[in-house]
Design a protein around this motif. Structure first.
Motif, PDB file in Angstrom:
ATOM      1  N   ARG A 129       0.811  -1.219   0.000  1.00  0.00           N
ATOM      2  CA  ARG A 129       0.000   0.000   0.000  1.00  0.00           C
ATOM      3  C   ARG A 129       0.841   1.263   0.000  1.00  0.00           C
ATOM      4  N   GLN A 130       2.161   1.112   0.228  1.00  0.00           N
ATOM      5  CA  GLN A 130       3.083   2.245   0.282  1.00  0.00           C
ATOM      6  C   GLN A 130       2.665   3.252   1.361  1.00  0.00           C
ATOM      7  N   VAL A 131       2.389   2.709   2.547  1.00  0.00           N
ATOM      8  CA  VAL A 131       2.036   3.564   3.677  1.00  0.00           C
ATOM      9  C   VAL A 131       2.747   3.052   4.927  1.00  0.00           C
ATOM     10  N   TRP A 132       2.986   3.968   5.851  1.00  0.00           N
ATOM     11  CA  TRP A 132       3.532   3.599   7.149  1.00  0.00           C
ATOM     12  C   TRP A 132       2.395   3.251   8.101  1.00  0.00           C
ATOM     13  N   VAL A 133       2.698   2.361   9.048  1.00  0.00           N
ATOM     14  CA  VAL A 133       1.680   1.857   9.968  1.00  0.00           C
ATOM     15  C   VAL A 133       2.212   1.938  11.397  1.00  0.00           C
ATOM     16  N   TRP A 134       1.389   2.516  12.274  1.00  0.00           N
ATOM     17  CA  TRP A 134       1.685   2.447  13.703  1.00  0.00           C
ATOM     18  C   TRP A 134       0.972   1.208  14.242  1.00  0.00           C
ATOM     19  N   GLN A 135       1.728   0.265  14.755  1.00  0.00           N
ATOM     20  CA  GLN A 135       1.182  -0.999  15.247  1.00  0.00           C
ATOM     21  C   GLN A 135       0.912  -0.873  16.751  1.00  0.00           C
ATOM     22  N   TYR A 136      -0.215  -0.248  17.041  1.00  0.00           N
ATOM     23  CA  TYR A 136      -0.560   0.010  18.443  1.00  0.00           C
ATOM     24  C   TYR A 136      -0.978  -1.287  19.147  1.00  0.00           C
ATOM     25  N   ARG A 137      -0.499  -1.422  20.378  1.00  0.00           N
ATOM     26  CA  ARG A 137      -0.873  -2.599  21.175  1.00  0.00           C
ATOM     27  C   ARG A 137      -1.381  -2.142  22.535  1.00  0.00           C
ATOM     28  N   ASN A 138      -2.642  -2.490  22.837  1.00  0.00           N
ATOM     29  CA  ASN A 138      -3.247  -2.162  24.123  1.00  0.00           C
ATOM     30  C   ASN A 138      -2.696  -3.112  25.179  1.00  0.00           C
ATOM     31  N   LEU A 139      -1.985  -2.559  26.158  1.00  0.00           N
ATOM     32  CA  LEU A 139      -1.333  -3.388  27.167  1.00  0.00           C
ATOM     33  C   LEU A 139      -2.333  -4.087  28.087  1.00  0.00           C
ATOM     34  N   GLU A 140      -3.526  -3.501  28.242  1.00  0.00           N
ATOM     35  CA  GLU A 140      -4.530  -4.105  29.125  1.00  0.00           C
ATOM     36  C   GLU A 140      -5.259  -5.246  28.451  1.00  0.00           C
ATOM     37  N   THR A 141      -5.702  -5.020  27.232  1.00  0.00           N
ATOM     38  CA  THR A 141      -6.466  -6.056  26.524  1.00  0.00           C
ATOM     39  C   THR A 141      -5.594  -6.912  25.609  1.00  0.00           C
ATOM     40  N   ARG A 142      -4.341  -6.465  25.414  1.00  0.00           N
ATOM     41  CA  ARG A 142      -3.402  -7.130  24.515  1.00  0.00           C
ATOM     42  C   ARG A 142      -3.900  -7.152  23.072  1.00  0.00           C
ATOM     43  N   GLU A 143      -4.801  -6.246  22.771  1.00  0.00           N
ATOM     44  CA  GLU A 143      -5.328  -6.129  21.408  1.00  0.00           C
ATOM     45  C   GLU A 143      -4.371  -5.291  20.566  1.00  0.00           C
ATOM     46  N   SER A 144      -4.157  -5.695  19.328  1.00  0.00           N
ATOM     47  CA  SER A 144      -3.304  -4.961  18.394  1.00  0.00           C
ATOM     48  C   SER A 144      -4.164  -4.276  17.334  1.00  0.00           C
TER      49      SER A 144
END
Length: 200
Positions: A129-144
Protein backbone atom coordinates in the motif's frame (compact mmCIF):
# COMPACT_ATOMS: atom_id res chain seq x y z
CA UNK A 1 5.44 29.83 13.82
CA UNK A 2 5.36 33.34 12.36
CA UNK A 3 7.60 36.22 13.38
CA UNK A 4 8.46 39.75 12.29
CA UNK A 5 11.89 40.31 10.77
CA UNK A 6 13.38 43.76 10.15
CA UNK A 7 15.00 44.06 6.72
CA UNK A 8 17.11 46.91 5.28
CA UNK A 9 17.20 47.18 1.49
CA UNK A 10 17.41 49.54 -1.49
CA UNK A 11 14.18 49.25 -3.48
CA UNK A 12 14.07 50.57 -7.08
CA UNK A 13 11.05 52.37 -8.55
CA UNK A 14 10.79 52.83 -12.31
CA UNK A 15 10.37 56.37 -13.76
CA UNK A 16 6.98 55.37 -15.19
CA UNK A 17 5.75 54.89 -11.61
CA UNK A 18 6.94 58.27 -10.23
CA UNK A 19 3.51 59.86 -10.60
CA UNK A 20 1.78 57.39 -8.31
CA UNK A 21 1.94 57.07 -4.54
CA UNK A 22 5.57 56.08 -4.14
CA UNK A 23 5.09 54.26 -0.83
CA UNK A 24 2.53 51.94 -2.39
CA UNK A 25 4.88 51.30 -5.30
CA UNK A 26 7.79 50.54 -2.97
CA UNK A 27 5.54 48.15 -1.02
CA UNK A 28 4.59 46.43 -4.30
CA UNK A 29 8.26 46.04 -5.24
CA UNK A 30 9.04 44.59 -1.81
CA UNK A 31 6.21 42.09 -2.18
CA UNK A 32 7.46 41.01 -5.60
CA UNK A 33 11.03 40.61 -4.37
CA UNK A 34 10.51 38.92 -1.01
CA UNK A 35 7.18 37.06 -0.77
CA UNK A 36 7.64 33.26 -1.16
CA UNK A 37 11.41 33.72 -0.93
CA UNK A 38 13.50 31.93 1.67
CA UNK A 39 16.13 34.07 3.38
CA UNK A 40 18.94 31.76 4.59
CA UNK A 41 18.94 31.25 8.37
CA UNK A 42 15.86 33.50 8.66
CA UNK A 43 12.86 31.78 7.10
CA UNK A 44 10.17 31.97 4.41
CA UNK A 45 8.89 35.48 3.73
CA UNK A 46 5.10 35.44 3.75
CA UNK A 47 3.84 39.03 3.70
CA UNK A 48 4.94 42.66 4.01
CA UNK A 49 3.93 44.07 7.41
CA UNK A 50 4.94 47.75 7.67
CA UNK A 51 7.62 50.34 7.07
CA UNK A 52 10.06 51.04 9.91
CA UNK A 53 12.07 53.79 8.24
CA UNK A 54 11.68 55.43 4.85
CA UNK A 55 14.65 57.49 3.62
CA UNK A 56 14.99 59.81 0.64
CA UNK A 57 15.46 58.22 -2.77
CA UNK A 58 18.61 58.37 -4.86
CA UNK A 59 18.04 58.73 -8.61
CA UNK A 60 20.79 57.32 -10.82
CA UNK A 61 21.22 58.50 -14.42
CA UNK A 62 20.09 55.97 -16.99
CA UNK A 63 21.54 54.93 -20.31
CA UNK A 64 18.25 53.70 -21.75
CA UNK A 65 19.55 50.13 -21.90
CA UNK A 66 20.74 48.63 -18.64
CA UNK A 67 19.50 51.50 -16.50
CA UNK A 68 16.46 53.74 -17.01
CA UNK A 69 16.87 56.35 -14.29
CA UNK A 70 15.33 54.34 -11.43
CA UNK A 71 14.88 55.90 -8.01
CA UNK A 72 16.32 53.74 -5.23
CA UNK A 73 14.54 54.13 -1.91
CA UNK A 74 16.55 53.04 1.12
CA UNK A 75 13.98 51.55 3.48
CA UNK A 76 13.73 49.45 6.60
CA UNK A 77 10.61 47.32 6.78
CA UNK A 78 9.12 44.41 8.68
CA UNK A 79 8.27 41.15 6.92
CA UNK A 80 6.10 38.37 8.30
CA UNK A 81 8.34 35.31 8.18
CA UNK A 82 7.50 31.65 8.65
CA UNK A 83 10.01 29.86 10.83
CA UNK A 84 8.70 27.44 13.44
CA UNK A 85 10.69 26.73 16.59
CA UNK A 86 11.83 23.40 17.99
CA UNK A 87 9.07 21.37 19.72
CA UNK A 88 6.31 23.56 18.24
CA UNK A 89 3.28 21.50 17.19
CA UNK A 90 1.97 22.03 13.66
CA UNK A 91 -0.74 20.46 11.49
CA UNK A 92 -0.13 19.53 7.87
CA UNK A 93 -1.35 17.09 5.26
CA UNK A 94 0.44 13.87 4.32
CA UNK A 95 1.52 14.31 0.70
CA UNK A 96 3.42 11.05 0.29
CA UNK A 97 5.21 8.09 1.86
CA UNK A 98 8.40 6.24 1.08
CA UNK A 99 10.72 3.87 2.87
CA UNK A 100 12.50 6.95 4.25
CA UNK A 101 9.39 8.33 5.96
CA UNK A 102 6.53 10.78 5.40
CA UNK A 103 6.32 13.89 3.24
CA UNK A 104 4.04 16.61 4.60
CA UNK A 105 2.69 19.85 3.17
CA UNK A 106 1.41 22.88 5.07
CA UNK A 107 -0.31 24.29 2.00
CA UNK A 108 1.97 27.32 1.66
CA UNK A 109 5.12 25.32 2.50
CA UNK A 110 5.81 21.83 1.17
CA UNK A 111 9.28 20.81 2.36
CA UNK A 112 8.37 18.99 5.57
CA UNK A 113 9.65 15.50 6.24
CA UNK A 114 9.06 13.02 9.07
CA UNK A 115 11.82 10.38 8.94
CA UNK A 116 10.78 6.83 9.74
CA UNK A 117 12.93 6.97 12.88
CA UNK A 118 10.66 9.75 14.18
CA UNK A 119 7.42 7.76 13.85
CA UNK A 120 5.55 6.32 16.82
CA UNK A 121 6.89 2.90 17.74
CA UNK A 122 6.34 0.12 16.94
CA UNK A 123 5.94 0.88 13.26
CA UNK A 124 6.30 -0.86 9.91
CA UNK A 125 6.13 0.04 6.23
CA UNK A 126 3.40 -1.58 4.13
CA UNK A 127 5.23 -2.01 0.82
CA UNK A 128 2.06 -3.03 -1.03
CA UNK A 129 0.00 0.00 0.00
CA UNK A 130 3.08 2.24 0.28
CA UNK A 131 2.04 3.56 3.68
CA UNK A 132 3.53 3.60 7.15
CA UNK A 133 1.68 1.86 9.97
CA UNK A 134 1.69 2.45 13.70
CA UNK A 135 1.18 -1.00 15.25
CA UNK A 136 -0.56 0.01 18.44
CA UNK A 137 -0.87 -2.60 21.18
CA UNK A 138 -3.25 -2.16 24.12
CA UNK A 139 -1.33 -3.39 27.17
CA UNK A 140 -4.53 -4.10 29.13
CA UNK A 141 -6.47 -6.06 26.52
CA UNK A 142 -3.40 -7.13 24.51
CA UNK A 143 -5.33 -6.13 21.41
CA UNK A 144 -3.30 -4.96 18.39
CA UNK A 145 -4.61 -2.24 16.11
CA UNK A 146 -2.96 -0.89 12.97
CA UNK A 147 -3.18 2.86 12.40
CA UNK A 148 -2.26 3.89 8.86
CA UNK A 149 -0.59 7.14 7.83
CA UNK A 150 -2.89 7.56 4.84
CA UNK A 151 -2.14 10.06 2.09
CA UNK A 152 -4.01 13.42 2.42
CA UNK A 153 -4.82 12.77 6.08
CA UNK A 154 -4.25 15.69 8.45
CA UNK A 155 -1.12 15.05 10.50
CA UNK A 156 -0.18 16.72 13.76
CA UNK A 157 3.59 16.71 14.29
CA UNK A 158 6.20 18.47 16.38
CA UNK A 159 9.12 20.35 14.91
CA UNK A 160 12.52 18.77 15.49
CA UNK A 161 14.59 21.19 13.44
CA UNK A 162 14.51 23.79 10.66
CA UNK A 163 17.37 23.26 8.22
CA UNK A 164 18.92 25.79 5.86
CA UNK A 165 21.46 23.95 3.66
CA UNK A 166 24.76 25.72 3.20
CA UNK A 167 25.38 27.17 -0.24
CA UNK A 168 27.58 24.96 -2.43
CA UNK A 169 28.82 24.67 -5.95
CA UNK A 170 27.99 21.04 -6.73
CA UNK A 171 25.01 19.89 -8.74
CA UNK A 172 23.68 18.09 -5.70
CA UNK A 173 23.61 21.33 -3.73
CA UNK A 174 21.62 23.04 -6.48
CA UNK A 175 18.85 20.45 -6.14
CA UNK A 176 18.52 20.92 -2.39
CA UNK A 177 15.63 23.01 -1.11
CA UNK A 178 16.59 26.32 0.58
CA UNK A 179 14.64 25.43 3.73
CA UNK A 180 13.15 22.25 5.12
CA UNK A 181 11.49 21.15 8.33
CA UNK A 182 12.15 17.86 10.08
CA UNK A 183 9.29 16.67 12.26
CA UNK A 184 8.32 13.81 14.57
CA UNK A 185 5.08 12.08 15.57
CA UNK A 186 6.43 10.18 18.56
CA UNK A 187 4.21 11.47 21.39
CA UNK A 188 0.59 11.07 22.50
CA UNK A 189 -1.64 13.41 20.49
CA UNK A 190 0.68 13.36 17.48
CA UNK A 191 0.06 11.50 14.23
CA UNK A 192 -3.09 11.47 12.11
CA UNK A 193 -5.67 13.69 13.77
CA UNK A 194 -8.45 11.15 13.14
CA UNK A 195 -6.71 8.83 15.62
CA UNK A 196 -7.26 11.18 18.53
CA UNK A 197 -10.90 12.05 19.34
CA UNK A 198 -11.40 15.59 20.50
CA UNK A 199 -12.26 16.02 24.17
CA UNK A 200 -15.80 17.18 24.87
Amino acid sequence: MFTLVLIDDDIPVQPSDFRGEYRLQVKKEIQCKYVDRVIPNVGLCVEFYDFHEFRDAIVYPGDGKLACGEAYFKVEFNMIVFRPIANEWLVGCISGSSEKGLSVTLGFFHDVEVPSSNLRTPYTFDAVRQVWVWQYRNLETRESINFFYEKEELLRFRVISVIFPEAGTTQKDKKETPMRIVGAVDLDGLGCMCWWPEAD
